[in-house]
Structures are given as C-alpha cells and as structure tokens.
Motif scaffolding. Structure first.
Motif, PDB file in Angstrom:
ATOM      1  N   VAL A  24       0.856  -1.191   0.000  1.00 20.77           N
ATOM      2  CA  VAL A  24       0.000   0.000   0.000  1.00 20.77           C
ATOM      3  C   VAL A  24       0.889   1.235   0.000  1.00 20.77           C
ATOM      4  O   VAL A  24       1.854   1.318   0.768  1.00 20.77           O
ATOM      5  N   ASP A  25       0.568   2.204  -0.851  1.00 25.19           N
ATOM      6  CA  ASP A  25       1.278   3.480  -0.853  1.00 25.19           C
ATOM      7  C   ASP A  25       0.632   4.350   0.230  1.00 25.19           C
ATOM      8  O   ASP A  25      -0.316   5.084  -0.024  1.00 25.19           O
ATOM      9  N   GLU A  26       1.140   4.221   1.453  1.00 24.75           N
ATOM     10  CA  GLU A  26       0.534   4.906   2.595  1.00 24.75           C
ATOM     11  C   GLU A  26       0.604   6.418   2.451  1.00 24.75           C
ATOM     12  O   GLU A  26      -0.344   7.121   2.809  1.00 24.75           O
ATOM     13  N   ALA A  27       1.701   6.944   1.917  1.00 26.00           N
ATOM     14  CA  ALA A  27       1.829   8.391   1.745  1.00 26.00           C
ATOM     15  C   ALA A  27       0.753   8.920   0.792  1.00 26.00           C
ATOM     16  O   ALA A  27       0.162   9.983   1.040  1.00 26.00           O
ATOM     17  N   ALA A  28       0.480   8.187  -0.281  1.00 27.70           N
ATOM     18  CA  ALA A  28      -0.556   8.609  -1.226  1.00 27.70           C
ATOM     19  C   ALA A  28      -1.938   8.542  -0.578  1.00 27.70           C
ATOM     20  O   ALA A  28      -2.778   9.417  -0.816  1.00 27.70           O
ATOM     21  N   ALA A  29      -2.180   7.529   0.243  1.00 20.69           N
ATOM     22  CA  ALA A  29      -3.464   7.414   0.932  1.00 20.69           C
ATOM     23  C   ALA A  29      -3.670   8.590   1.878  1.00 20.69           C
ATOM     24  O   ALA A  29      -4.762   9.177   1.922  1.00 20.69           O
ATOM     25  N   VAL A  30      -2.632   8.949   2.611  1.00 22.47           N
ATOM     26  CA  VAL A  30      -2.725  10.086   3.537  1.00 22.47           C
ATOM     27  C   VAL A  30      -2.976  11.377   2.768  1.00 22.47           C
ATOM     28  O   VAL A  30      -3.819  12.193   3.156  1.00 22.47           O
ATOM     29  N   GLU A  31      -2.288  11.575   1.669  1.00 16.52           N
ATOM     30  CA  GLU A  31      -2.484  12.780   0.855  1.00 16.52           C
ATOM     31  C   GLU A  31      -3.917  12.846   0.325  1.00 16.52           C
ATOM     32  O   GLU A  31      -4.550  13.907   0.352  1.00 16.52           O
ATOM     33  N   LEU A  32      -4.452  11.733  -0.141  1.00 11.36           N
ATOM     34  CA  LEU A  32      -5.826  11.694  -0.628  1.00 11.36           C
ATOM     35  C   LEU A  32      -6.808  12.030   0.489  1.00 11.36           C
ATOM     36  O   LEU A  32      -7.733  12.828   0.302  1.00 11.36           O
ATOM     37  N   ILE A  33      -6.607  11.455   1.650  1.00  9.68           N
ATOM     38  CA  ILE A  33      -7.476  11.735   2.798  1.00  9.68           C
ATOM     39  C   ILE A  33      -7.458  13.228   3.114  1.00  9.68           C
ATOM     40  O   ILE A  33      -8.506  13.846   3.306  1.00  9.68           O
ATOM     41  N   ILE A  88     -12.986  20.428   6.325  1.00  5.85           N
ATOM     42  CA  ILE A  88     -12.530  19.902   7.611  1.00  5.85           C
ATOM     43  C   ILE A  88     -11.052  20.209   7.759  1.00  5.85           C
ATOM     44  O   ILE A  88     -10.222  19.731   6.974  1.00  5.85           O
ATOM     45  N   GLU A  89     -10.719  21.028   8.734  1.00  8.91           N
ATOM     46  CA  GLU A  89      -9.344  21.487   8.896  1.00  8.91           C
ATOM     47  C   GLU A  89      -8.638  20.870  10.090  1.00  8.91           C
ATOM     48  O   GLU A  89      -7.411  20.866  10.137  1.00  8.91           O
ATOM     49  N   ASP A  90      -9.379  20.398  11.062  1.00  7.09           N
ATOM     50  CA  ASP A  90      -8.788  19.825  12.266  1.00  7.09           C
ATOM     51  C   ASP A  90      -9.442  18.479  12.559  1.00  7.09           C
ATOM     52  O   ASP A  90     -10.629  18.291  12.332  1.00  7.09           O
ATOM     53  N   GLY A  91      -8.637  17.564  13.088  1.00  7.02           N
ATOM     54  CA  GLY A  91      -9.202  16.291  13.495  1.00  7.02           C
ATOM     55  C   GLY A  91      -8.192  15.167  13.430  1.00  7.02           C
ATOM     56  O   GLY A  91      -7.005  15.377  13.179  1.00  7.02           O
ATOM     57  N   GLU A  92      -8.703  13.981  13.652  1.00  7.19           N
ATOM     58  CA  GLU A  92      -7.889  12.773  13.610  1.00  7.19           C
ATOM     59  C   GLU A  92      -8.637  11.731  12.795  1.00  7.19           C
ATOM     60  O   GLU A  92      -9.861  11.640  12.868  1.00  7.19           O
ATOM     61  N   LEU A  93      -7.891  10.943  12.043  1.00  4.83           N
ATOM     62  CA  LEU A  93      -8.506   9.904  11.239  1.00  4.83           C
ATOM     63  C   LEU A  93      -7.585   8.692  11.244  1.00  4.83           C
ATOM     64  O   LEU A  93      -6.374   8.824  11.086  1.00  4.83           O
ATOM     65  N   GLY A  94      -8.157   7.530  11.449  1.00  2.00           N
ATOM     66  CA  GLY A  94      -7.409   6.281  11.375  1.00  2.00           C
ATOM     67  C   GLY A  94      -7.849   5.509  10.156  1.00  2.00           C
ATOM     68  O   GLY A  94      -9.044   5.412   9.868  1.00  2.00           O
ATOM     69  N   LEU A  95      -6.877   4.981   9.422  1.00  2.00           N
ATOM     70  CA  LEU A  95      -7.159   4.204   8.223  1.00  2.00           C
ATOM     71  C   LEU A  95      -6.472   2.855   8.367  1.00  2.00           C
ATOM     72  O   LEU A  95      -5.257   2.797   8.572  1.00  2.00           O
ATOM     73  N   ALA A  96      -7.238   1.783   8.294  1.00  2.00           N
ATOM     74  CA  ALA A  96      -6.675   0.437   8.412  1.00  2.00           C
ATOM     75  C   ALA A  96      -6.996  -0.356   7.153  1.00  2.00           C
ATOM     76  O   ALA A  96      -8.162  -0.451   6.759  1.00  2.00           O
ATOM     77  N   PHE A  97      -5.968  -0.883   6.541  1.00  2.00           N
ATOM     78  CA  PHE A  97      -6.125  -1.811   5.427  1.00  2.00           C
ATOM     79  C   PHE A  97      -6.098  -3.202   6.036  1.00  2.00           C
ATOM     80  O   PHE A  97      -5.133  -3.564   6.709  1.00  2.00           O
ATOM     81  N   VAL A  98      -7.167  -3.957   5.835  1.00  2.00           N
ATOM     82  CA  VAL A  98      -7.288  -5.277   6.472  1.00  2.00           C
ATOM     83  C   VAL A  98      -7.632  -6.322   5.426  1.00  2.00           C
ATOM     84  O   VAL A  98      -8.210  -6.010   4.382  1.00  2.00           O
ATOM     85  N   PRO A  99      -7.332  -7.597   5.709  1.00  2.50           N
ATOM     86  CA  PRO A  99      -7.720  -8.651   4.778  1.00  2.50           C
ATOM     87  C   PRO A  99      -9.238  -8.819   4.755  1.00  2.50           C
ATOM     88  O   PRO A  99      -9.944  -8.408   5.679  1.00  2.50           O
ATOM     89  N   SER A 100      -9.749  -9.436   3.705  1.00  7.16           N
ATOM     90  CA  SER A 100     -11.201  -9.541   3.517  1.00  7.16           C
ATOM     91  C   SER A 100     -11.897 -10.278   4.651  1.00  7.16           C
ATOM     92  O   SER A 100     -13.018  -9.910   5.028  1.00  7.16           O
TER      93      SER A 100
END
Length: 69
Positions: free
Chosen positions: A15-24, A33-45
């Motif tokens: 996974v290109d984590e840097a690209a995912a963060v940039e997209l988010i 939305i300018e402030d906050g926290e977000l968690g992103l988990a890539f998980v198996p099916s």
C-alpha cells in the motif's frame, strides 16, 4: 491544516501509505474539515467481514467500513 492521519496496513498487500494520507487530507480539505484525527486500516477480507458482522450485524464481505467517533 492539522488533520492527523494514522495508517495501519494489516492486509498483506503493498500500500502506498503516503498517497493514501495525501488523498485523505485533500478530501477532508474539500469538505472544509481542517482539524481532526482519522485512522485508516487496510485489512484482509476475512477481517473486514468480521468487523462488519461485529459492528453492523451483517454477515457479508465488504470493501469499506467507516466508524465515526
């Protein structure tokens, strides 16, 4: 913008984590939305299915789950 993004990859896939963060960050900025926290988990099916069953009571595969806090 001070959106903190935490990424965890448990999927076993590359996974290109840097690209995912940039997209988010771009999507959140577009939504104003300018402030906050977000968690992103890539998980198996199988884990995705288990999470959907546990949290939504639906026993089927899914591509995306989101949980607002």
């Amino acid at each position: 913008m001070t959106v903190a993004v935490e990424v965890e990859n448990r999927s076993g896939a590359e996974v290109d984590e840097a690209a995912a963060v940039e997209l988010i960050r771009r999507v959140l900025a577009a939504e104003g939305i300018e402030d906050g926290e977000l968690g992103l988990a890539f998980v198996p099916s199988d884990e995705s299915r288990e999470l959907k069953r546990e949290h939504l009571g639906i026993d089927e595969a899914t591509d995306v789950l989101s949980f607002p806090l």
